[in-house]
Design a protein around this motif. Structure first.
Motif, mmCIF file in Angstrom:
data_model
loop_
_atom_site.group_PDB
_atom_site.id
_atom_site.type_symbol
_atom_site.label_atom_id
_atom_site.label_comp_id
_atom_site.label_asym_id
_atom_site.label_seq_id
_atom_site.Cartn_x
_atom_site.Cartn_y
_atom_site.Cartn_z
ATOM 1 N N ALA A 207 0.827 -1.207 0.000
ATOM 2 C CA ALA A 207 0.000 0.000 0.000
ATOM 3 C C ALA A 207 0.860 1.256 0.000
ATOM 4 C CB ALA A 207 -0.924 -0.004 1.214
ATOM 5 N N GLY A 208 0.671 2.112 -0.994
ATOM 6 C CA GLY A 208 1.416 3.357 -1.071
ATOM 7 C C GLY A 208 2.858 3.204 -1.484
ATOM 8 N N TYR A 209 3.232 2.039 -1.971
ATOM 9 C CA TYR A 209 4.627 1.785 -2.344
ATOM 10 C C TYR A 209 4.975 2.513 -3.641
ATOM 11 C CZ TYR A 209 8.839 -0.765 -3.728
ATOM 12 O OH TYR A 209 10.113 -1.102 -4.115
ATOM 13 N N ASP A 210 6.138 3.135 -3.671
ATOM 14 C CA ASP A 210 6.621 3.811 -4.879
ATOM 15 C C ASP A 210 7.428 2.833 -5.718
ATOM 16 O OD1 ASP A 210 5.467 6.202 -4.160
ATOM 17 O OD2 ASP A 210 7.280 7.006 -3.229
ATOM 18 N N MET A 211 6.925 2.543 -6.897
ATOM 19 C CA MET A 211 7.609 1.613 -7.789
ATOM 20 C C MET A 211 8.899 2.202 -8.358
ATOM 21 S SD MET A 211 5.931 -1.276 -7.987
ATOM 22 C CE MET A 211 6.713 -1.930 -9.453
ATOM 23 N N ASP A 212 8.994 3.523 -8.380
ATOM 24 C CA ASP A 212 10.219 4.188 -8.815
ATOM 25 C C ASP A 212 10.344 5.501 -8.062
ATOM 26 O OD1 ASP A 212 8.836 6.322 -10.353
ATOM 27 O OD2 ASP A 212 8.283 4.678 -11.691
ATOM 28 N N ALA A 213 11.441 6.187 -8.249
ATOM 29 C CA ALA A 213 11.703 7.426 -7.515
ATOM 30 C C ALA A 213 11.198 8.666 -8.237
ATOM 31 C CB ALA A 213 13.204 7.561 -7.250
ATOM 32 N N GLY A 214 10.576 8.470 -9.400
ATOM 33 C CA GLY A 214 10.140 9.614 -10.173
ATOM 34 C C GLY A 214 11.291 10.221 -10.965
ATOM 35 N N SER A 215 10.997 11.262 -11.700
ATOM 36 C CA SER A 215 12.009 11.924 -12.531
ATOM 37 C C SER A 215 11.655 13.398 -12.641
ATOM 38 C CB SER A 215 12.072 11.273 -13.923
ATOM 39 O OG SER A 215 10.818 11.398 -14.577
ATOM 40 N N TYR A 217 10.011 15.106 -14.768
ATOM 41 C CA TYR A 217 8.646 15.419 -15.180
ATOM 42 C C TYR A 217 7.599 14.446 -14.648
ATOM 43 C CZ TYR A 217 10.539 18.923 -18.320
ATOM 44 O OH TYR A 217 11.176 20.029 -18.824
ATOM 45 N N PHE A 218 8.019 13.391 -13.953
ATOM 46 C CA PHE A 218 7.062 12.421 -13.441
ATOM 47 C C PHE A 218 7.207 12.236 -11.935
ATOM 48 C CE2 PHE A 218 7.276 10.846 -17.887
ATOM 49 C CZ PHE A 218 5.904 10.823 -18.166
ATOM 50 N N ASP A 219 6.078 12.209 -11.230
ATOM 51 C CA ASP A 219 6.073 11.808 -9.834
ATOM 52 C C ASP A 219 6.343 10.307 -9.755
ATOM 53 O OD1 ASP A 219 5.458 14.344 -8.899
ATOM 54 O OD2 ASP A 219 3.293 14.007 -9.049
ATOM 55 N N PRO A 220 6.703 9.804 -8.573
ATOM 56 C CA PRO A 220 6.897 8.354 -8.433
ATOM 57 C C PRO A 220 5.640 7.577 -8.806
ATOM 58 C CG PRO A 220 7.804 9.503 -6.541
ATOM 59 C CD PRO A 220 7.066 10.529 -7.334
#
Length: 368
Positions: A207-215, A217-220
């Motif tokens: 639950a609420g896990y971020d699959m990546d750290a974002g970049s 222009y993109f949120d996680p």
């Protein structure tokens, strides 16, 4: 005809998805100097308008004529545009007949262009969207006339017209995990397999896990649980199964396969079923691409501000252009009342958007 007059005519059509209510015929007659192709697929109408000025680049404007149902509680008839205090009130004013009117008027008024101008207008964006713009682009690819650049006139501005250009969108992955158990009496937990207890041991890592750290222009790409249910709403019976529903608005750093593998890792050892559906893929247009730089320059000249490049929001038909390899951006009016009761658009916003599009057409080859 001026752009505001055109917008008011378009707003009168009760073009609730996928019915265009005759709007496509009206637009075809209005754009009488453009070659018109009406492509109808499974009840969805797609209008392709084309005019070749020269041998240069092919620039396409795109949008949808369909709107969501108006709902109840309007101050006036949602399909009879009303002028009030500098705004026009009607369903579709922001999303997105204002954008359609601006791009139609700008292309109609274009006296010269070093290349080809085209427009794609669909009646199936607010619905499933599978028989609309995607089919029009497939047709253009088949006849060798796929555009080289595209602008989708969705309402992308945040506070002021021109303050934001969408250069990409997140994807969307929906998932359902059903954990199997053995129903039984709550007084004898050793005789049961409680799927809720099993899930609770792993949910903290899901639950609420971020699959990546974002970049930049993109949120996680965050796993967002949208629903959990199981049992019979009684206190003395453990459930037979537990269903967990979730959604991920994913960046280009996380794929469908990444999500599948993570789910298999987290729920490994449990008796479960997993269903994943990718409704749209993420895309990102290079901020230094010809279309992004040209549109940015046009906004700076017309609006006197520098737009922010963004990927926020839901999905749009821009994803189909990206899937066909066409660099695409989105630019339109402020979107503070899309799909709402008493939807409205500022008159000055529509006039400004028309000028931005006209400037883009006039100066498209000035920035490489």
């Amino acid at each position: 005809m001026e752009v505001i007059e055109l917008l008011k005519e378009l707003l009168k059509f009760r073009s609730i998805t996928p019915d265009d209510d005759g709007a496509m015929n009206y637009i075809t007659l209005f754009m009488n100097e453009f070659d018109a192709k009406l492509l109808e697929v499974n009840g969805v109408k797609n209008l392709i308008l084309t005019k070749k000025f020269g041998d240069g680049a092919h620039l396409c404007f795109a949008g949808h004529i369909d709107v969501v149902p108006p709902g109840q509680g309007w101050s006036s008839d949602p399909f009879e545009p009303v002028d009030k205090d500098g705004y026009i009130y009607a369903r579709g004013t922001q999303d997105m007949k204002s954008g359609v009117a601006a791009m139609l008027q700008a292309c109609k008024d274009a006296s010269s262009f070093d290349g080809t101008l085209s427009l794609i207008i669909t009646s199936d964006e607010e619905g499933d969207g599978i028989y609309g713009t995607k089919e029009a682009l497939k047709y253009l690819q088949e006849i060798g006339e796929l555009p080289e650049f595209a602008v989708v006139a969705e309402p992308t501005s945040f506070n002021k017209i021109g303050d934001m250009i969408k250069i990409g969108r997140r994807g969307s992955i929906n998932g359902v995990i059903t954990i199997k158990g053995v129903q039984g009496h709550a007084a004898y937990p050793s005789k049961c397999i409680n799927p809720i207890h099993q899930a609770s041991a792993v949910l903290a890592n899901f639950a609420g896990y971020d699959m990546d750290a974002g970049s930049r222009y993109f949120d996680p790409s965050k796993i967002v649980i949208t629903d959990i249910r199981g049992g019979m709403e009684v206190c003395n019976v453990t459930p037979n199964e537990l269903k967990i529903m979730f959604n991920i608005r994913n960046s280009d750093l996380t794929s469908y396969e990444d999500v599948k593998q993570y789910c298999e890792h987290i729920f490994n050892g449990l008796d479960y079923e997993l269903t994943l559906k990718e409704s749209s893929k993420p895309f990102l247009t290079d901020e230094n691409s010809k279309i992004a730089l040209n549109l940015k320059s046009s906004i700076e000249r017309i609006c006197g501000l520098t737009p922010e490049f963004s990927t926020t929001g839901g999905t749009s038909d821009a994803r189909y252009f990206a899937a066909f390899g066409v660099p695409v951006v989105e630019c339109g009016v402020v979107n503070d009342r899309i799909h709402a009761v008493d939807e409205r658009v500022g008159v000055s916003e529509v006039e400004t958007l028309y000028r931005v599009f006209s400037d883009l057409i006039s100066n498209f080859n000035s920035v490489n």
